[in-house]
Scaffold this motif. Structure first.
Motif, PDB file in Angstrom:
ATOM      1  N   PRO A 101     -12.518  -8.854   0.348  1.00  0.00           N
ATOM      2  CA  PRO A 101     -12.706  -8.180   1.281  1.00  0.00           C
ATOM      3  C   PRO A 101     -11.256  -7.487   2.232  1.00  0.00           C
ATOM      4  O   PRO A 101     -11.048  -8.456   3.094  1.00  0.00           O
ATOM      5  N   VAL A 102     -10.341  -6.849   1.536  1.00  0.00           N
ATOM      6  CA  VAL A 102      -8.885  -6.507   2.479  1.00  0.00           C
ATOM      7  C   VAL A 102      -9.050  -5.273   2.410  1.00  0.00           C
ATOM      8  O   VAL A 102      -9.425  -4.263   2.611  1.00  0.00           O
ATOM      9  N   VAL A 103      -7.923  -5.204   4.245  1.00  0.00           N
ATOM     10  CA  VAL A 103      -7.902  -4.133   4.488  1.00  0.00           C
ATOM     11  C   VAL A 103      -6.660  -3.411   4.663  1.00  0.00           C
ATOM     12  O   VAL A 103      -6.066  -4.601   5.517  1.00  0.00           O
ATOM     13  N   ALA A 104      -5.607  -2.277   4.473  1.00  0.00           N
ATOM     14  CA  ALA A 104      -4.636  -2.047   4.799  1.00  0.00           C
ATOM     15  C   ALA A 104      -4.081  -1.293   5.917  1.00  0.00           C
ATOM     16  O   ALA A 104      -4.686  -0.844   6.111  1.00  0.00           O
ATOM     17  N   LEU A 105      -3.642  -2.012   6.267  1.00  0.00           N
ATOM     18  CA  LEU A 105      -2.812  -1.065   7.619  1.00  0.00           C
ATOM     19  C   LEU A 105      -2.282  -0.344   7.903  1.00  0.00           C
ATOM     20  O   LEU A 105      -2.319   0.465   8.610  1.00  0.00           O
ATOM     21  N   ALA A 106      -0.855  -0.590   7.165  1.00  0.00           N
ATOM     22  CA  ALA A 106      -0.082   0.204   7.353  1.00  0.00           C
ATOM     23  C   ALA A 106       0.927   0.571   5.646  1.00  0.00           C
ATOM     24  O   ALA A 106       1.010  -0.924   5.586  1.00  0.00           O
ATOM     25  N   ALA A 107       1.550   0.961   5.212  1.00  0.00           N
ATOM     26  CA  ALA A 107       2.374   1.044   4.119  1.00  0.00           C
ATOM     27  C   ALA A 107       3.494   1.317   4.536  1.00  0.00           C
ATOM     28  O   ALA A 107       3.922   2.617   4.986  1.00  0.00           O
ATOM     29  N   LEU A 108       5.088   0.400   4.673  1.00  0.00           N
ATOM     30  CA  LEU A 108       6.100   0.650   5.491  1.00  0.00           C
ATOM     31  C   LEU A 108       7.207   1.155   4.480  1.00  0.00           C
ATOM     32  O   LEU A 108       7.687   2.199   4.501  1.00  0.00           O
ATOM     33  N   LEU A 109       6.437   0.712   3.103  1.00  0.00           N
ATOM     34  CA  LEU A 109       7.510   1.836   2.959  1.00  0.00           C
ATOM     35  C   LEU A 109       6.622   2.913   1.810  1.00  0.00           C
ATOM     36  O   LEU A 109       5.552   2.677   1.019  1.00  0.00           O
ATOM     37  N   GLN A 110       7.695   4.228   2.365  1.00  0.00           N
ATOM     38  CA  GLN A 110       6.485   5.154   1.615  1.00  0.00           C
ATOM     39  C   GLN A 110       7.057   5.020  -0.193  1.00  0.00           C
ATOM     40  O   GLN A 110       6.010   6.163  -1.337  1.00  0.00           O
ATOM     41  N   SER A 111       7.840   4.719  -0.354  1.00  0.00           N
ATOM     42  CA  SER A 111       8.286   4.986  -2.395  1.00  0.00           C
ATOM     43  C   SER A 111       8.058   2.932  -2.691  1.00  0.00           C
ATOM     44  O   SER A 111       8.691   2.583  -2.003  1.00  0.00           O
TER      45      SER A 111
END
Length: 357
Positions: A101-111
């Motif tokens: 049960p993990v939720v991604a809040l933001a991807a700081l690195l787009q690559s």
């Protein structure tokens, strides 16, 4: 009239208190952010949010915990309750599809910041050149795109594990031909040593995945959605400031978190990471369903699991200035105003009527 005045004065003070953010809070909510590595510019946005008071303004007291090189597993810490938030890699989608049960809040690195490091004079230029070569991996669970790069070309390699010696030392001793590196770390060390090198990066071959994914547990979102929202907003605010004010962000990072690193080294890290964070057409931390679905294909994850577990994986922050971003105190202030103002007007006219009578 004295009672009327006292009544009005009381509600005015009450409304002023309600419209001052967090003034009623006995103490800030304490949360822990577990980093995936030791302190460096890679996490500068969170340092800025803490040191400039963005977390405090949001009613949070944030403990930022570095990870020792021997224990970079942030997933277990967050799911066990040892931390409220964590930083991980795009491999989080695999954990989600396995039912965690993990939720991604933001991807700081787009690559992704991971590449293969090879010697400048080596014969390795393309993925096919890795055939039969000795390689070493840096971080368990964060090598998916690097191995996919080789798997897609049906390249066979020998994975070498070293005991008592760092990967870089083994690479320098020519005990391995290629090693997984984070673009801000080993390349800087080599440049300081005056050693030439070459990077073979998955992005060049179409394997473009997210990196440094900020995440939390579904449990925290279900039980404390305001805490998650406030932490998310304050963190993104910190990153926006850090990237627009690099000198200040570098100074904060070195003074409070990474005094062992020079400003030159931190600036090198910033130069390498900034283009991975700020990409045209994307806001900081942006994620999309379509991109995550492509990543699942790169990792050879089952479509059936995607259909079962993907919904709810991506956090949907409240739009700026939306009612959901108002604190409960602001909402209470509006309610009190709706009650107090009519009551005051009614009592005021009753008092005037009584006085005339």
């Amino acid at each position: 009239m004295n009672k009327i005045t006292a009544f009005a004065s009381y509600y005015v003070r009450l409304l002023l208190l309600c419209t001052t953010p967090w003034v009623w809070a006995d103490a800030p909510t304490e949360v822990t952010l577990q980093l995936k590595w030791q302190h460096q510019f890679q996490f500068a946005g969170y340092y800025v949010a803490k040191e400039l008071g963005y977390y405090r303004d949001a009613g949070l007291e944030v403990n930022i915990m570095p990870a020792p090189p021997t224990d970079t597993d942030t997933m277990t810490k967050v799911l066990s309750g040892g931390a409220h938030f964590g930083i991980t890699h795009s491999g989080i989608i695999k954990q989600r599809l396995e039912g965690k049960p993990v939720v991604a809040l933001a991807a700081l690195l787009q690559s992704s910041p991971y590449c293969w490091l090879v010697r400048k004079d080596s014969a390795i230029f393309n993925p096919e050149d890795f055939q039969g070569q000795r390689i070493s991996l840096l971080t368990k669970g964060e090598d998916a795109e690097l191995m996919s790069l080789l798997d897609h070309r049906q390249v066979n390699v020998e994975v070498v594990d070293h005991v008592g010696k760092s990967n870089l030392d083994a690479w320098l001793a020519q005990e391995i031909d290629a090693m997984q590196v984070y673009v801000t770390n080993e390349p800087y060390q080599l440049s300081q040593l005056g050693i030439d090198y070459r990077l073979v990066c998955p992005k060049r071959y179409g394997l473009n995945v997210y990196g440094d994914v900020l995440f939390t547990s579904q449990h925290l979102i279900a039980h404390s959605p305001e805490v998650v929202e406030r932490f998310y907003q304050a963190s993104m605010r910190g990153w926006r400031y850090a990237l627009l004010n690099l000198d200040h962000a570098l100074a904060i990072t070195q003074k409070h978190y990474a005094p062992n690193k020079s400003l030159e080294q931190l600036a090198f890290e910033a130069d390498q990471l900034k283009p991975l964070i700020m990409q045209s057409g994307n806001s900081i931390g942006a994620m999309s369903d379509a991109r995550w679905r492509v990543i699942t294909e790169l990792y050879h994850l089952e479509p059936k699991k995607l259909a079962m577990h993907f919904d709810g994986f991506i956090y949907r922050p409240a739009p700026p200035h939306s009612p959901m971003n108002l604190s409960w105190m602001m909402v209470l202030a509006l309610v009190l105003m709706m009650v107090a103002v009519p009551a005051y007007i009614h009592l005021f006219y009753c008092a005037r009527h009584s006085k005339k009578a």
